[in-house]
Structure formats: structure tokens, C-alpha cells
Design an enzyme around this catalytic site. Structure first.
Site, mmCIF file in Angstrom:
data_model
loop_
_atom_site.group_PDB
_atom_site.id
_atom_site.type_symbol
_atom_site.label_atom_id
_atom_site.label_comp_id
_atom_site.label_asym_id
_atom_site.label_seq_id
_atom_site.Cartn_x
_atom_site.Cartn_y
_atom_site.Cartn_z
ATOM 1 N N SER A 5 -1.188 -0.573 0.422
ATOM 2 C CA SER A 5 -1.525 0.466 -0.558
ATOM 3 C C SER A 5 -2.972 0.888 -0.350
ATOM 4 O O SER A 5 -3.889 0.072 -0.459
ATOM 5 C CB SER A 5 -1.362 -0.088 -1.974
ATOM 6 O OG SER A 5 -2.130 0.695 -2.867
ATOM 7 N N HIS A 30 1.542 3.101 1.761
ATOM 8 C CA HIS A 30 1.867 3.288 0.341
ATOM 9 C C HIS A 30 0.727 4.059 -0.327
ATOM 10 O O HIS A 30 -0.437 3.641 -0.269
ATOM 11 C CB HIS A 30 2.053 1.921 -0.308
ATOM 12 C CG HIS A 30 2.497 1.967 -1.735
ATOM 13 N ND1 HIS A 30 3.813 2.106 -2.108
ATOM 14 C CD2 HIS A 30 1.790 1.890 -2.889
ATOM 15 C CE1 HIS A 30 3.904 2.109 -3.428
ATOM 16 N NE2 HIS A 30 2.678 1.983 -3.936
ATOM 17 N N ASP A 32 -0.709 5.694 -3.765
ATOM 18 C CA ASP A 32 -0.608 5.623 -5.223
ATOM 19 C C ASP A 32 -1.220 6.855 -5.868
ATOM 20 O O ASP A 32 -2.432 7.058 -5.827
ATOM 21 C CB ASP A 32 -1.338 4.367 -5.723
ATOM 22 C CG ASP A 32 -0.560 3.108 -5.404
ATOM 23 O OD1 ASP A 32 0.637 3.050 -5.767
ATOM 24 O OD2 ASP A 32 -1.135 2.190 -4.789
ATOM 25 N N MET A 34 -1.963 8.765 -9.277
ATOM 26 C CA MET A 34 -2.105 8.485 -10.720
ATOM 27 C C MET A 34 -2.728 9.692 -11.406
ATOM 28 O O MET A 34 -3.662 10.294 -10.875
ATOM 29 C CB MET A 34 -3.015 7.271 -10.917
ATOM 30 C CG MET A 34 -2.530 6.032 -10.185
ATOM 31 S SD MET A 34 -3.534 4.600 -10.591
ATOM 32 C CE MET A 34 -2.833 3.376 -9.483
ATOM 33 N N HIS A 63 4.015 6.904 -4.245
ATOM 34 C CA HIS A 63 4.366 6.321 -5.545
ATOM 35 C C HIS A 63 3.728 7.185 -6.635
ATOM 36 O O HIS A 63 2.517 7.148 -6.823
ATOM 37 C CB HIS A 63 3.828 4.877 -5.571
ATOM 38 C CG HIS A 63 4.050 4.145 -6.841
ATOM 39 N ND1 HIS A 63 3.439 2.935 -7.107
ATOM 40 C CD2 HIS A 63 4.823 4.418 -7.925
ATOM 41 C CE1 HIS A 63 3.822 2.501 -8.287
ATOM 42 N NE2 HIS A 63 4.652 3.392 -8.816
ATOM 43 N N MET A 65 2.763 7.887 -10.085
ATOM 44 C CA MET A 65 2.531 7.352 -11.432
ATOM 45 C C MET A 65 1.985 8.489 -12.274
ATOM 46 O O MET A 65 0.812 8.516 -12.659
ATOM 47 C CB MET A 65 1.555 6.162 -11.363
ATOM 48 C CG MET A 65 2.223 4.914 -10.809
ATOM 49 S SD MET A 65 1.041 3.678 -10.253
ATOM 50 C CE MET A 65 0.741 4.292 -8.603
ATOM 51 N N MET A 134 8.079 -2.796 -10.300
ATOM 52 C CA MET A 134 6.644 -3.049 -10.476
ATOM 53 C C MET A 134 6.460 -4.508 -10.861
ATOM 54 O O MET A 134 7.037 -4.974 -11.846
ATOM 55 C CB MET A 134 6.062 -2.157 -11.585
ATOM 56 C CG MET A 134 5.886 -0.688 -11.237
ATOM 57 S SD MET A 134 4.883 -0.356 -9.761
ATOM 58 C CE MET A 134 3.321 -1.136 -10.187
ATOM 59 N N GLY A 139 -1.446 1.010 -12.469
ATOM 60 C CA GLY A 139 -2.735 1.607 -12.825
ATOM 61 C C GLY A 139 -3.889 1.085 -11.987
ATOM 62 O O GLY A 139 -4.816 1.828 -11.683
ATOM 63 N N ASP A 173 5.668 -4.187 -5.950
ATOM 64 C CA ASP A 173 4.344 -3.567 -5.910
ATOM 65 C C ASP A 173 3.467 -4.190 -6.989
ATOM 66 O O ASP A 173 3.737 -4.034 -8.179
ATOM 67 C CB ASP A 173 4.510 -2.058 -6.142
ATOM 68 C CG ASP A 173 3.202 -1.295 -6.026
ATOM 69 O OD1 ASP A 173 2.174 -1.899 -5.692
ATOM 70 O OD2 ASP A 173 3.220 -0.076 -6.287
HETATM 71 C C1 DX5 Z 1 -0.740 -0.355 -8.945
HETATM 72 C C2 DX5 Z 1 -0.324 0.261 -7.643
HETATM 73 C C3 DX5 Z 1 -0.283 -0.665 -6.525
HETATM 74 C C4 DX5 Z 1 -1.596 -1.347 -6.212
HETATM 75 C C5 DX5 Z 1 -1.277 -2.753 -5.807
HETATM 76 O O1 DX5 Z 1 -0.528 0.532 -9.960
HETATM 77 O O2 DX5 Z 1 0.976 0.868 -7.755
HETATM 78 O O3 DX5 Z 1 0.280 -0.068 -5.352
HETATM 79 O O4 DX5 Z 1 -2.331 -0.739 -5.185
HETATM 80 O O5 DX5 Z 1 -2.447 -3.441 -5.625
HETATM 81 P P1 DX5 Z 1 -2.494 -5.012 -5.373
HETATM 82 O O6 DX5 Z 1 -1.658 -5.258 -4.145
HETATM 83 O O7 DX5 Z 1 -3.941 -5.287 -5.164
HETATM 84 O O8 DX5 Z 1 -1.912 -5.661 -6.586
HETATM 85 ZN ZN ZN Z 2 2.036 1.575 -5.901
#
Ligand code: DX5
Ligand code: ZN
Length: 217
Positions: A5, A30, A32, A34, A63, A65, A134, A139, A173
Site C-alpha cells: 500500500s 494497492h 488507498d 480517502m 481501494h 474509501m 478490512m 483511514g 488490509d
Molecule cells: C488503511 C488502508 C491500508 C493501509 C494499511 O485504511 O486501507 O491499505 O495502508 O497499512 P498497514 O499495512 O500499515 O496497516
Molecule cells: Zn487499503
């Protein structure tokens, strides 16, 4: 499959960071997204994905969010996403959102927050290419895996198998590192997102190899 990610990468060197994990042998990137509403953090949008796409061949696992993801799907398709995952909690029209993704020729993922029951998936089994369980509250990177989510991974895998959907990926994740990845695999996951476990390490190849080594143990 290992999907680093980029949330934990150095955004000022984003292209180099992505190149580095690809050279290190990761499978997917990946990404993210947000929106500051669905989750209490704000990250990046379609222009960044599009800019990366011009230089990177790897599969982009995006992903979302964001609230009402259906409003954003066309822009991320245009930006070059390969897989688009929407949250069950983010729209009353999750079926429509999954359909939109597939009609755009992309793979559709459904994400479930830690507090969300997998029951709704039973009506969407034909409409997904991936289920993202999840393993932390979305976040932020660097959180600890919520143990109760592992039983949900097993439940999701069972629902998919019973429906003859062995082809659907189950992705985890959040909080995935060498000490937790095997538990997630044993529960039935086959795609492992890792943010801090990869990007907080100076040697990303070694970080990815230790995840793979933990899976082999
Ligand atoms: C959190 C994200 C993840 C995040 C995971 O909301 O969706 O993809 O980057 O980070 P780690 O692997 O550090 O928990
Ligand atoms: Zn993610």
C-alpha cells in the site's frame, strides 16, 4: 499475492517508491483513496493514479474509501485502475457501483469494515471479483490487526466457495506483517495488503521477502 500500500510510501518520491516495490517482486500496487468523509483522512485522487499509470505496468488495486463511490468510478477507470474496490458501508447502491465497475471492463471489489457483517455479500456473490476484509478500521496505516476480523475472512471464503466462486480473491488490509500474515492466509485470504510492513523498512525487497517467507513457514 502481496500488494504494497503506497499510503506508507514517501509521496514526494512516489514513482521511485512504486518502481522499487515492483522490482522487489510485489504483485499488485494497492492505492488507498480517502475522501475525508467516509474516513477521517484525505489522500489522493485520479490525477495521481493517472500520472503513475503512464510509467507503471503493474496491476493497480484501487481501494476507494469514499462516500458514494459511484460518483468517482468513471474518473478512476479513466485514470487506469485495474481493480476498483468499494465499501459496503459507503453507498446504499453498492450493487449498482459493482455493476458500473464491471461494465467498465474492470474487476470489482467489495470491502467490509471490521464492524460489518458479511451477510450482505450473499446477495452480491455473482457481482464481485474480490472481497476485501478490512483487518483494521480504514483511514490510517500502521494500526494493529483487529483479531475478530479473521473469523470473517473464513466466513467470506466459505460463502464464496459454497457459491462456486473459488475464483474470487479474498484480500486482507491493515496490520499485515510477518507476524500476522500466516493467520490471515490460514483463515482463507490470498491477497495481502502491506503498507508499513513494506514502506517503513529501508530494504523493500527484504521486507517483501520476509512476508513471503512467513507464508512458506
Ligand atoms: C488503511 C488502508 C491500508 C493501509 C494499511 O485504511 O486501507 O491499505 O495502508 O497499512 P498497514 O499495512 O500499515 O496497516
Ligand atoms: Zn487499503
Amino acid at each position: 499475492m502481496i500488494a504494497p500500500s503506497i499510503l506508507s510510501s514517501d509521496f514526494a518520491r512516489l514513482r521511485d517508491e512504486v518502481d522499487e516495490v515492483i522490482r522487489a517482486g510485489c504483485d499488485w500496487i494497492h492505492i488507498d483513496v480517502m475522501d475525508g468523509h467516509f474516513v477521517p483522512n484525505l489522500t489522493l485522487g485520479p490525477p495521481i493514479v493517472k500520472a503513475l499509470r503512464r510509467h507503471v505496468q503493474a496491476t493497480f488495486d484501487v481501494h476507494l474509501m469514499v462516500e458514494s463511490p459511484e460518483h468517482w468510478i468513471p474518473a478512476f477507470v479513466d485514470a487506469g485502475a485495474d481493480i476498483l474496490t468499494v465499501h459496503y458501508e459507503a453507498t446504499p447502491h453498492v450493487h449498482r457501483a459493482l455493476q458500473m465497475i464491471r461494465e467498465s471492463g474492470k474487476r470489482a471489489g467489495l470491502a467490509l469494515n471490521p464492524g460489518t457483517s458479511p451477510d450482505g455479500l450473499s446477495y452480491l456473490l455473482a457481482d464481485v471479483d474480490l472481497v476485501l476484509v478490512m483487518t483494521v478500521n480504514p483511514g490510517f496505516g500502521g494500526q494493529s490487526l483487529v483479531p475478530s476480523t479473521l473469523a470473517k475472512v473464513a466466513e467470506v471464503r466459505r460463502m464464496l466457495d459454497e457459491a462456486g466462486r473459488q475464483d474470487v480473491h479474498v484480500e486482507v488490509d491493515g496490520g499485515i506483517h510477518a507476524g500476522t500474515i500466516r493467520q490471515a492466509r490460514d483463515a482463507g485470504a490470498d491477497v495481502f495488503v502491506a503498507g508499513s510492513a513494506v514502506f517503513d523498512e529501508p530494504d523493500r525487497a527484504l521486507a517483501i521477502e520476509s512476508l513471503r517467507a512467513a507464508l512458506r513457514e
